[in-house]
Scaffold this active site. Structure first.
Site, mmCIF file in Angstrom:
data_model
loop_
_atom_site.group_PDB
_atom_site.id
_atom_site.type_symbol
_atom_site.label_atom_id
_atom_site.label_comp_id
_atom_site.label_asym_id
_atom_site.label_seq_id
_atom_site.Cartn_x
_atom_site.Cartn_y
_atom_site.Cartn_z
ATOM 1 C CB THR A 16 48.687 33.204 53.654
ATOM 2 O OG1 THR A 16 47.873 32.616 54.229
ATOM 3 C CG2 THR A 16 47.988 33.892 52.296
ATOM 4 C CG ASP A 17 53.581 34.842 55.795
ATOM 5 O OD1 ASP A 17 52.567 35.548 56.044
ATOM 6 O OD2 ASP A 17 54.520 35.276 55.372
ATOM 7 C CG LEU A 18 51.847 34.211 62.577
ATOM 8 C CD1 LEU A 18 50.390 33.265 62.885
ATOM 9 C CD2 LEU A 18 52.776 34.156 63.381
#
Length: 132
Positions: A16-18
């Site tokens: 996942t990203d931020l």
């Protein structure tokens, strides 16, 4: 043409990203792994193909649509469906689903080439594996 292949993958935190959703490039990893497992299920050993015939595959084109986000801990299903097998090209449709909801859809064109990077015809064993 052989039917669909299904491959399950779980979304890990590292995917996942931020914002907490699957980083877009990871969808390409998921579909790559699913294609590899599909070819393996068909009985094709890619290392042997390279060693014995000098044949490898490369992605030539990917058309992709990101429809909805996947998030941490989702269980995803990658569906791989062969579309066409011709000459030196193999086209596959690949979708990533969460349950019945399609999150990502793509069409991938692979080309067959020699280990030195020259175009090559698809080996007969591959054509037969994808034939009905």
């Amino acid at each position: 043409m052989k039917g669909q292949h299904h491959w399950l993958v779980r979304v890990y935190y590292e995917d996942t990203d931020l914002a907490g959703v699957v980083y877009y490039a990871n969808y390409f990893r998921y579909i790559e792994r699913a294609r590899t497992e599909f070819v393996r299920m068909l009985g094709i050993d890619q290392l042997r193909l390279k060693a014995e015939q000098g044949i490898v595959f490369a992605v030539h084109r990917v058309e992709a649509d990101f429809l909805r986000p996947a998030v941490f801990d989702d269980e995803l299903l990658v569906e791989t469906t062969p579309v066409s097998v011709r000459g030196a090209r193999l086209v596959m449709k690949q979708d990533v689903l969460r349950g019945s909801v399609c999150l990502f859809t793509s069409q991938v064109t692979l080309v067959c080439m020699t280990a030195e990077g020259r175009p090559a015809r698809l080996p007969q064993v591959l054509k037969e594996a994808f034939a009905e």
